[in-house]
Scaffold this active site. Structure first.
Site, PDB file in Angstrom:
ATOM      1  N   GLU A 165      25.310  44.953  27.931  1.00 52.38           N
ATOM      2  CA  GLU A 165      24.510  44.385  28.907  1.00 52.38           C
ATOM      3  C   GLU A 165      23.936  45.315  29.832  1.00 52.38           C
ATOM      4  O   GLU A 165      22.753  44.913  30.161  1.00 52.38           O
ATOM      5  CB  GLU A 165      25.020  43.219  29.683  1.00 52.38           C
ATOM      6  CG  GLU A 165      25.863  42.208  28.851  1.00 52.38           C
ATOM      7  CD  GLU A 165      27.234  42.425  28.575  1.00 52.38           C
ATOM      8  OE1 GLU A 165      27.605  43.589  28.213  1.00 52.38           O
ATOM      9  OE2 GLU A 165      28.160  41.623  28.582  1.00 52.38           O
ATOM     10  N   ASP A 194      30.122  41.526  27.167  1.00 49.44           N
ATOM     11  CA  ASP A 194      31.250  41.112  27.684  1.00 49.44           C
ATOM     12  C   ASP A 194      32.154  40.088  26.833  1.00 49.44           C
ATOM     13  O   ASP A 194      31.520  39.278  25.789  1.00 49.44           O
ATOM     14  CB  ASP A 194      31.184  40.601  28.750  1.00 49.44           C
ATOM     15  CG  ASP A 194      30.755  41.545  29.766  1.00 49.44           C
ATOM     16  OD1 ASP A 194      30.695  42.870  29.685  1.00 49.44           O
ATOM     17  OD2 ASP A 194      30.476  41.312  31.021  1.00 49.44           O
ATOM     18  N   ASP A 222      33.399  37.357  26.548  1.00 42.42           N
ATOM     19  CA  ASP A 222      33.413  35.793  27.154  1.00 42.42           C
ATOM     20  C   ASP A 222      32.173  35.353  26.192  1.00 42.42           C
ATOM     21  O   ASP A 222      31.724  35.616  25.683  1.00 42.42           O
ATOM     22  CB  ASP A 222      33.543  35.692  28.488  1.00 42.42           C
ATOM     23  CG  ASP A 222      32.148  36.463  29.091  1.00 42.42           C
ATOM     24  OD1 ASP A 222      31.255  36.523  28.567  1.00 42.42           O
ATOM     25  OD2 ASP A 222      31.973  36.526  30.179  1.00 42.42           O
ATOM     26  N   GLU A 250      29.657  33.940  27.476  1.00 43.90           N
ATOM     27  CA  GLU A 250      28.374  34.496  27.670  1.00 43.90           C
ATOM     28  C   GLU A 250      27.965  35.724  26.838  1.00 43.90           C
ATOM     29  O   GLU A 250      26.907  35.854  26.715  1.00 43.90           O
ATOM     30  CB  GLU A 250      28.222  34.765  29.246  1.00 43.90           C
ATOM     31  CG  GLU A 250      28.298  33.451  30.187  1.00 43.90           C
ATOM     32  CD  GLU A 250      26.833  32.743  30.011  1.00 43.90           C
ATOM     33  OE1 GLU A 250      25.814  33.289  29.803  1.00 43.90           O
ATOM     34  OE2 GLU A 250      27.025  31.439  30.060  1.00 43.90           O
ATOM     35  N   TYR A 301      38.768  43.400  32.442  1.00 41.99           N
ATOM     36  CA  TYR A 301      37.765  42.323  32.671  1.00 41.99           C
ATOM     37  C   TYR A 301      37.907  41.332  33.718  1.00 41.99           C
ATOM     38  O   TYR A 301      39.075  40.835  33.775  1.00 41.99           O
ATOM     39  CB  TYR A 301      37.611  41.748  31.318  1.00 41.99           C
ATOM     40  CG  TYR A 301      36.053  40.916  31.353  1.00 41.99           C
ATOM     41  CD1 TYR A 301      34.939  41.563  31.615  1.00 41.99           C
ATOM     42  CD2 TYR A 301      36.235  39.471  30.854  1.00 41.99           C
ATOM     43  CE1 TYR A 301      33.752  40.724  31.572  1.00 41.99           C
ATOM     44  CE2 TYR A 301      34.865  38.718  30.692  1.00 41.99           C
ATOM     45  CZ  TYR A 301      33.850  39.376  31.277  1.00 41.99           C
ATOM     46  OH  TYR A 301      32.602  38.653  31.312  1.00 41.99           O
ATOM     47  N   ARG A 342      36.492  38.286  34.488  1.00 46.45           N
ATOM     48  CA  ARG A 342      36.395  36.909  34.506  1.00 46.45           C
ATOM     49  C   ARG A 342      37.566  36.312  33.398  1.00 46.45           C
ATOM     50  O   ARG A 342      37.163  36.307  32.132  1.00 46.45           O
ATOM     51  CB  ARG A 342      34.934  36.642  33.918  1.00 46.45           C
ATOM     52  CG  ARG A 342      34.015  36.742  34.651  1.00 46.45           C
ATOM     53  CD  ARG A 342      32.599  36.358  34.320  1.00 46.45           C
ATOM     54  NE  ARG A 342      31.526  36.895  35.302  1.00 46.45           N
ATOM     55  CZ  ARG A 342      30.813  37.870  35.357  1.00 46.45           C
ATOM     56  NH1 ARG A 342      30.991  38.946  34.598  1.00 46.45           N
ATOM     57  NH2 ARG A 342      30.024  38.309  36.421  1.00 46.45           N
ATOM     58  N   HIS A 353      42.077  36.502  27.719  1.00 50.78           N
ATOM     59  CA  HIS A 353      41.785  37.820  28.170  1.00 50.78           C
ATOM     60  C   HIS A 353      43.013  38.108  28.964  1.00 50.78           C
ATOM     61  O   HIS A 353      43.949  37.285  29.215  1.00 50.78           O
ATOM     62  CB  HIS A 353      40.749  38.350  28.933  1.00 50.78           C
ATOM     63  CG  HIS A 353      39.441  37.838  28.225  1.00 50.78           C
ATOM     64  ND1 HIS A 353      38.743  38.170  27.165  1.00 50.78           N
ATOM     65  CD2 HIS A 353      38.549  36.770  28.828  1.00 50.78           C
ATOM     66  CE1 HIS A 353      37.842  37.483  27.041  1.00 50.78           C
ATOM     67  NE2 HIS A 353      37.758  36.680  28.045  1.00 50.78           N
TER      68      HIS A 353
END
Length: 694
Positions: free
Chosen positions: A9, A82, A84, A86, A298, A300, A345
């Protein structure tokens, strides 16, 4: 010659990963999402199984061309967004744009950006997880349906520019409900009696506990006077001494919500700032000779799970640095905090516990270092032994009355040697030692201090409290907390006063309409249930189209009723006594992002605006003529300045006090710490005695 393209990203992440992978890999950044629903329309074909109409995000043309050109030069493409929902959706959109085969093993994920973690991830690429993609799509479409269907209705019936959202509306309602609780609160009187006593040469305090063997709450001065009369001539004698040992366990390692809460308490960070700084630590920091390294895992996550490798490293570190006694007999395992936690995670932890914060000082900015230190200390403490405290409870009789003194002392600090979790009230657990005493001992009365109190209403939400409330209710997910808090402030639905949320008049008006016509959207149980169904989609247990269809069936009926029955509300501007200095018309009160302000009633011909001035009753110490007034910065933060500005440039973030320093006659300001508020001189070292915090 490179034979593989890796897409992440951000440029920072690309730079870090590129150093680990070497010359056979080209690493490019997509700069986040490349496709999204259009802003100008709902972008969802409701009657065609909620088919989304994605378009390329404006401004991404040059980036996409660069990615497509790089794609032509390589044999293999890896999508490393990432780990997740998203990130999975970004990878899916990229795969579509680059015309990759969905069955291809092109997806790589890693929980930490370290050399070993990245290299291990590229050994085991997988297919794009369509369940994760569908879960993200379902959330995006659900939020689009709520926002783009209710918002135009609010524009038509209330005011242009308003919006509604699935999670944001619940957050505003929590703030609104809390304010109503505060307004409806009726304080109740109660009293305390504190005895200052002397045992030998040591003074200690004991509080009134019971009368004639029964615990009693003191509710008025008459009851207090009766107690005082009863103990006025009585001897104070030790009746009972209880000593016991108790353990205190460490808090689990951080998850997203607890990190945001603790950073707010200890670092005074907004949720958005916490996530921004955490992203920097995750994506990689240049450590000089060691190269660029991701310092934390990570950020989130809703899981407190720790990898066996990290746990073993922590064990060796703790035993070596603090001693064998500081590590528990068995490694600590923390259960899921909530039943709906995804556990996808690890918890947020340092990528290596061996990188101590003090060693990072030369490589990190002040904010980065403070947040890294918080994550590091929390993780290390979470793996350490329990603290052991010796507690002492002493009951002292005076006639028919019993006073109780409670004290404790640290026997073994355990995890508290490294870190102790904060709390929303700002208080900390401190040692309060009592002198040695035994039953039958006499203690000397020094002073009896009765004090009147009143019960307090529930506190307004701080960012930390609101995040905790949303999490406990199952509203939103780790990635949504920070943007939700930002959105409700930008829309002008809430304002911040002394770091606490208060609903604006506009926010109250919108919530009242939502309560009447869209109660499900604001219903905590309904919203939490929707979150659970969306999580089921993520796990492949629910069909995302079916979930949306079920929701929309009743939602559509609500929309029809609201369209017919919601009355148009005319918001009349309140006219002030002030006259516009530019055109001579009256100024009117308007509602903005940070509360009310004054604007010319001749808008749009005259666009003059000015803040509403709040005089705090203090003369400016700079010019000696002006008055100190409360102002707001462009970001909504309150500060204090002279009303003669720009002629006088006095400014202070701290609230000035209307009396000079008794030591040097300079201005005093109001400061706040964990014990309450106190006054401090801006010139000398004078600090006024703490004022008790009720």
């Amino acid at each position: 010659m490179a034979d593989s393209l890796v897409i992440v990203e951000s440029p920072a992440k690309a730079k870090t990963i590129g150093k680990y992978l070497g010359s056979k890999f080209i690493v490019k950044a997509s700069m986040g999402h490349i496709r999204d629903l259009p802003k100008s329309q709902i972008g969802v074909e409701i009657n065609n199984n909620f088919e989304p109409k994605y378009i390329t995000i404006r401004g991404k043309g040059s980036i996409l061309k660069e990615l497509k050109d790089a794609r032509k030069k390589v044999k293999k493409v890896y999508l490393a967004a990432d780990p997740d929902r998203e990130g999975e959706a970004i990878a899916w959109h990229l795969a579509h744009y680059l015309e990759l085969d969905e069955t291809e093993t092109c997806r790589v994920v890693f929980n930490e950006i370290t050399k070993q973690a990245v290299k291990d991830a590229f050994k085991t690429p997988r297919k794009i997880n369509l369940d994760l993609v569908n879960a993200q799509q379902a959330r995006r479409i659900l939020d689009r349906l709520v926002g783009y269907k209710i918002s135009p209705l609010l524009w038509k019936k209330v005011k242009k520019g308003l919006s509604a959202g699935r999670v944001q509306s619940v957050a505003v309602k929590l703030v609104y409900d809390r304010e109503n609780e505060i307004k409806a609160f009726v304080p109740e009187e109660y009293w305390s009696i504190t005895a200052r006593l002397l045992a030998g040469t040591t003074e200690f305090e004991a509080k009134f506990h019971s009368l004639k063997g029964e615990k009693k709450e003191l509710s008025n001065q008459q009851e207090v006077d009766e107690i005082l009369a009863g103990v006025a001539k009585s001897e104070f004698t030790i009746n009972e001494v209880k000593e016991k040992e108790r353990q205190r366990n460490p808090s689990p390692p951080f998850i997203t919500s607890s990190l945001q809460q603790e950073a707010a308490r200890k670092l005074n960070f907004r949720a958005s700032k916490t996530m921004s700084v955490a992203q920097q630590l995750y994506e990689g920091i240049d450590l000089g000779s060691e190269g660029t390294v991701g310092l934390i895992t990570y950020m989130r996550t809703d899981s407190t799970r720790i990898s066996p490798v990290a746990q073993e490293e922590a064990k060796e570190f703790i035993q070596q640095k603090y001693g064998e006694a500081y590590y528990p007999e068995t490694p600590r395992v923390y259960l899921k905090k909530a039943a709906n936690a995804q556990d996808a995670h690890e918890a947020i932890r340092p990528s290596s516990v061996l990188r101590e914060p003090d060693q990072m000082k030369d490589h990190l900015s002040r904010d980065q270092l403070r947040l890294y230190k918080l994550v590091w200390e929390r993780f290390v403490a979470s793996q350490m032994s329990s603290a052991v405290l010796d507690t002492m409870t002493v009951d002292i009789t005076a006639g028919d009355t019993i006073f109780r003194a409670v004290g404790s002392k640290m026997k073994f600090p355990g995890f508290m040697k490294v870190y102790v979790e904060g709390n929303d009230d700002g208080t900390t657990e401190e040692d309060k030692l009592l002198p040695p005493m035994k039953p039958g001992d006499k203690v000397k009365k020094q002073q009896i201090d009765p004090k009147q109190h009143f019960t307090q209403p529930p506190p307004r939400y701080t960012e930390a409290r609101l995040v905790r409330a949303l999490e406990e209710m199952g509203i939103g997910r780790p990635s949504t907390y920070a943007p939700t808090l930002e959105t409700i402030q930008k829309r002008g639905y809430v304002a911040i006063d002394e770091k606490k949320f208060i609903p604006t008049e506009l926010g109250e008006l919108v919530i009242q309409q939502m309560i009447e016509y869209f109660p499900e959207i604001l219903d905590v149980e309904f919203t939490a249930q929707m979150e659970g169904e969306l999580d089921q989609v993520e796990e492949g247990k629910e069909d995302w189209v079916k979930v949306l269809a079920t929701f929309y069936e009743s939602f559509e009926k609500r929309l029809e009723v609201a369209e017919e029955e919601m009355e148009k509300i005319e918001i009349q501007d309140e006219v002030s006594d002030e006259i516009c200095e530019k055109c001579g018309r009256h100024l009117v009160y308007k509602m903005g992002r940070f509360g009310k302000f004054l604007a010319c009633s001749g808008f749009p011909e005259c666009r003059n605006t000015k803040p509403i001035v709040k005089d705090i009753g203090v003369t400016c110490p700079n010019c000696k003529e002006g008055k100190i007034i409360e102002r707001r910065s462009k970001k909504g933060r309150i500060f204090y300045g002279c009303d003669q500005y720009p002629g006088c440039d006095f400014v202070s973030w701290d609230k000035p006090v209307d009396r000079p320093c008794p030591k040097c006659a300079s201005m005093m300001i109001e400061k706040r710490n964990k014990n309450g508020t106190f006054h401090q001189c801006i010139q000398c070292d004078f600090k006024e005695e703490q004022q008790e915090k009720e």
